[in-house]
Design an enzyme around this catalytic site. Structure first.
Site, PDB file in Angstrom:
ATOM      1  N   GLU A  42      41.804  26.018  44.714  1.00  9.05           N
ATOM      2  CA  GLU A  42      42.602  27.216  44.384  1.00  9.05           C
ATOM      3  C   GLU A  42      43.443  27.627  45.588  1.00  9.05           C
ATOM      4  O   GLU A  42      42.973  27.586  46.723  1.00  9.05           O
ATOM      5  CB  GLU A  42      41.657  28.372  44.015  1.00  9.05           C
ATOM      6  CG  GLU A  42      42.436  29.651  43.671  1.00  9.05           C
ATOM      7  CD  GLU A  42      41.513  30.812  43.377  1.00  9.05           C
ATOM      8  OE1 GLU A  42      40.896  30.811  42.299  1.00  9.05           O
ATOM      9  OE2 GLU A  42      41.416  31.723  44.221  1.00  9.05           O
TER      10      GLU A  42
ATOM     11  N   LYS B 178      34.610  35.996  24.633  1.00  4.55           N
ATOM     12  CA  LYS B 178      35.817  35.484  25.297  1.00  4.55           C
ATOM     13  C   LYS B 178      35.991  33.994  25.013  1.00  4.55           C
ATOM     14  O   LYS B 178      37.093  33.540  24.704  1.00  4.55           O
ATOM     15  CB  LYS B 178      35.688  35.752  26.807  1.00  4.55           C
ATOM     16  CG  LYS B 178      36.871  35.313  27.616  1.00  4.55           C
ATOM     17  CD  LYS B 178      37.013  36.086  28.914  1.00  4.55           C
ATOM     18  CE  LYS B 178      36.122  35.641  30.026  1.00  4.55           C
ATOM     19  NZ  LYS B 178      36.429  36.306  31.305  1.00  4.55           N
TER      20      LYS B 178
END
Ligand code: FAD
Length: 286
Positions: free
Chosen positions: A17, A163
């Site tokens: 990331e 979700k």
């Protein structure tokens, strides 16, 4: 390429990331760091998103750069709670125009002043919109220690299941420093019928100040073993960096030994940290 297809190959996955610059004058130095990380040939890279201003503008630019200049599978993060539905649609249009197939769909943190837009309350609402807006591979965030706003872990997992059912193809965890917390979370998630791949997020803590700031924000549990490193090396930046990299590497080796094959490193835009971890794992994650 879609990240869900990379994860389905059941080969070890090591992803990185990075974060985009906040201001234009930092663009070149961030781009340089990102390029060095891309050259390490990760399985994929992801680019974070801030609630407004430069960080949100540059997320798509950096993701697109990784994809088109380095041929790295790349994912743009996108948060929703501080955005109108129209803004989200515009961002998604830019993501699509740039050929980006992967989106990490997030609610985003509630700003300190409490000012939010009211089009979205939770990440699952963004995910439902994304499913309508295109054929994206959608990731979601999860929290082995429970999200800080959740009253308890059981409720957090229940919302996580909602979700995933809204259309998540995979999940990436918040950082953790005790692998047993992750194994316990994995067990609870699977027990509740969450079957998508779960990528373990590892933060190499190489700087004592950054560690204190991050812990204050996330409330992440710090095992005694790590606290001892911090006590011993916290005032010696070079030693702290070495110890932080070694700790993260050991965490990853233990994860792989326990059949966790997908690891995401929070690089904090530090190519040398990413490179050292990658090279220490050269025979373990191949
Ligand atoms: P949600 O999944 O919406 O959950 C938020 C809270 O609401 C949780 O407590 C959950 O249990 C609860 N909840 C969910 N649904 C319901 C419901 N239906 N009813 C009641 N409660 C509910 N932030 C950024 O701003 N930019 C980034 O790039 C970024 N990248 C991240 C990457 C990863 C891997 C992770 C783990 C986090 C990242 N974050 C980022 C931080 C994230 O935005 C925050 O942690 C935020 O507070 C929660 O986002 P979420 O998408 O997990 O929210």
């Amino acid at each position: 390429m879609k990240i869900k297809d990379i994860l389905a190959q059941e080969k070890p996955v090591l992803s990185f990331e990075v974060f985009p610059p906040k201001k234009e004058d930092a663009y070149a130095s961030v781009e340089h760091a990102v390029n060095e990380i891309a050259k390490l040939n990760p399985s994929f890279m992801s680019v974070t998103y801030g609630a407004g201003g430069g960080t949100s503008r540059y997320t798509v630019d950096i993701t697109s750069h990784l994809l088109h200049q380095y041929g790295v599978t790349a994912m743009a993060h996108l948060s929703c709670v501080s955005s109108t539905r129209e803004h989200v649609r515009n961002m998604v249009e830019r993501i699509r125009e740039n050929g980006i197939e992967n989106i990490l769909a997030l609610r985003g943190d509630i700003p300190a002043d409490g000012k939010i837009e009211h089009d979205y309350r939770y990440a699952c609402e963004l995910i439902r919109d994304l499913k309508e807006l295109g054929d994206f591979c959608i990731g979601g965030a999860c929290y082995p220690e429970g999200h800080p706003e959740s009253p308890n872990k059981a409720e957090d997992i229940r919302h996580l299941k909602e979700k995933v059912d809204a259309g998540c193809d995979f999940l990436t965890t918040q950082m953790f420093f005790d692998n047993n917390i992750f194994y316990n979370f994995l067990y609870r998630a699977r027990e509740k019928g969450i079957t998508v791949p779960i990528v373990a997020g590892i933060m190499p803590m190489t700087n004592a100040k950054q560690l204190k700031r991050t812990l204050a924000l996330s409330g992440t549990y710090l095992p005694t073993r790590f606290k001892m490193l911090l006590d011993k090396f916290g005032d010696n930046p070079a030693a702290m960096k070495q110890a932080g990299i070694a700790y993260a590497t050991e965490q990853i080796i233990d994860l792989v030994a326990n059949d966790v094959h997908a690891i995401h490193i929070y690089t904090m835009n530090r190519p040398e940290v990413a490179a050292q971890i990658k090279s220490s794992l050269s025979e373990i994650i191949v």
